[in-house]
Enzyme design. Structure first.
Site, PDB file in Angstrom:
ATOM      1  CE1 TYR A   1      41.173  42.992  33.047  1.00 17.39           C
ATOM      2  CE2 TYR A   1      40.674  40.704  32.508  1.00 17.39           C
ATOM      3  CZ  TYR A   1      41.170  41.648  33.387  1.00 17.39           C
ATOM      4  OH  TYR A   1      41.664  41.249  34.612  1.00 17.39           O
TER       5      TYR A   1
ATOM      6  CB  SER B   1      43.580  38.026  34.154  1.00 10.78           C
ATOM      7  OG  SER B   1      42.299  37.433  34.104  1.00 10.78           O
TER       8      SER B   1
END
Length: 319
Positions: A176, A164
């Site tokens: 995350y 990401s």
């Protein structure tokens, strides 16, 4: 001088464009193992590669996901159940794949399975909140890769890791970004380790796209649950209206920021699997290319200032 530099830039991009056009031959003899195919990028990639002629092995967490894909895809298509958190499930899947691919080996594994909850400021969370996500987003990636790496080395294939832009810069709290930084580190170390075996290791770093992982209806529910279970002392630090302010901001921001064209990501994943000369990194999404990736190279103080400039502050923030 300016025209000379401009000419070099144009030449570089033209050269890269021509270099990246050729695709690998004999797609029907190449097996591709994809995790997280119940929905989103993994689901679309599995269908897309099947149409291109690859032998796709799509892993799903649910029976419904497997059934839907089997109905939609060709006779070459294979589905299997996978829970990346459980070693026995990972090993069972690897054994099935080994039997299926035989001596030709596995052309590619695409580590797509992931989760985005819980996400919240760090002081709202417990170590178990971190562990639950790291087990999927990081440890799952490592476990799946290592389970089939001998098969990929045999085929001189490739490993495609979905990270990401938040593996390059961390705009907020929670596990995350920690997990995605870990994926980036694993990707870099594995890429260098695999060079002698002519195995390519590639990374996808998407920006914001409209999936369940960026759906505030889903994320907001998790956010509210975290708020309700954390100690009153922490809630007092943030103030009684903090939750409502965040809810209003995120509903507006995520709707505007999230790109609805998921094929931008899928096309990058497909290129990583099928191109003769794939890129080391892909950054699908204009927000990734023009904001998040450039921001990751900025001085830390400037990045902090910009990201906190319009942040919703806790009630007890110190001036």
């Amino acid at each position: 001088m300016f025209l000379y530099l401009l000419g070099l830039v144009v030449f570089y991009y033209l050269y890269r464009w021509f270099r990246e056009i050729p695709r690998v031959p004999d797609k029907g003899d190449k097996y591709v193992y994809i995790t997280g195919c119940d929905s989103g990028f993994g689901n679309l990639l599995a269908r897309h590669l099947d149409k291109l002629g690859f032998c796709v092995i799509a892993s799903c967490f649910t029976e419904t996901g497997e059934e839907d894909l089997r109905k939609a895809c060709s006779g070459r298509f294979t589905t299997l159940h996978l829970d990346v958190k459980k070693n026995e499930s990972v090993d069972k899947a690897a054994a099935l794949i080994k039997d299926k691919v035989g001596a030709r080996g596995l052309w590619a594994v695409v580590n797509n399975a992931g989760m985005a909850m819980p996400s919240a400021p760090c002081d709202w969370l417990t170590i178990d909140d971190y562990k639950s996500m790291l087990d999927v987003n990081l440890n799952g990636v490592i476990a799946v890769t290592l389970s089939v790496l001998p098969l990929i080395k045999k085929a001189r294939g490739r490993v495609v890791n979905v990270a990401s832009v938040f593996g390059r810069i961390s705009p907020g709290g929670g596990p995350y970004t920690v997990s995605k930084y870990g994926v980036e580190a694993f990707n870099d170390s594995l890429r260098r380790n695999m060079v002698p075996f002519r195995v390519k290791v590639l990374c996808i770093e998407p920006g914001f796209f409209k999936t369940t992982m960026t759906d505030w209806i889903v994320l907001g529910k998790s956010f509210k649950q975290l708020w309700e279970k954390m100690p009153q002392e922490v809630r007092d630090d943030y103030g009684p209206d903090y939750l409502d302010k965040v809810d209003a901001r995120m509903r507006e921001k995520l709707a505007k920021m999230s790109d609805t064209d998921l094929m931008k990501v899928v096309s990058c994943m497909e290129h990583a699997v099928s191109a003769v000369s794939p890129r080391t990194r892909y950054s699908p999404g204009w927000d990734a290319k023009l904001f998040w990736i450039p921001m990751s190279y900025m001085p830390t103080g400037f990045a902090d200032w910009l990201l906190l400039k319009k942040a919703i502050l806790p009630a007890k923030a110190v001036n």
